[in-house]
Design a protein around this motif. Structure first.
Motif: not given
Length: 92
Positions: A23-32, A46-51, A55-56
């Protein structure tokens, strides 16, 4: 009307196959995957700073679980979990 994107992920070593929509209207959940110097100094902040991102989970064979974010020793184990994610940053 929100945008969505279909993704198919497979990992041969784990024999895992997932299909899901983002869902492109919600934050993108990223696995590092991989927490070296650059991931710690650049990617995670960078992940933490951005709305736009959340971080998944993280994957690192040397990592202990600190309880703040789900952590896995291998990507195969992470993919077998029920944690939802939209993207993976391979930082190895």
């Amino acid at each position: 009307m929100g945008m969505s994107l279909r993704i198919r992920v497979s990992c041969d070593s784990a024999r895992v196959l997932r299909q899901f929509e983002i869902d492109m209207t919600k934050p993108i959940r990223i696995a590092v995957v991989g927490l070296g110097k650059i991931a710690m100094a650049e990617h995670l902040p960078a992940i933490d700073r951005s709305e736009d991102f959340e971080l998944a989970f993280i994957v690192d064979r040397h990592l202990g679980d600190d309880g703040n974010v789900p952590a896995f020793k291998t990507l195969a184990v992470a993919l077998e979990s029920d944690i939802e994610f939209d993207a993976v940053a391979l930082c190895t």
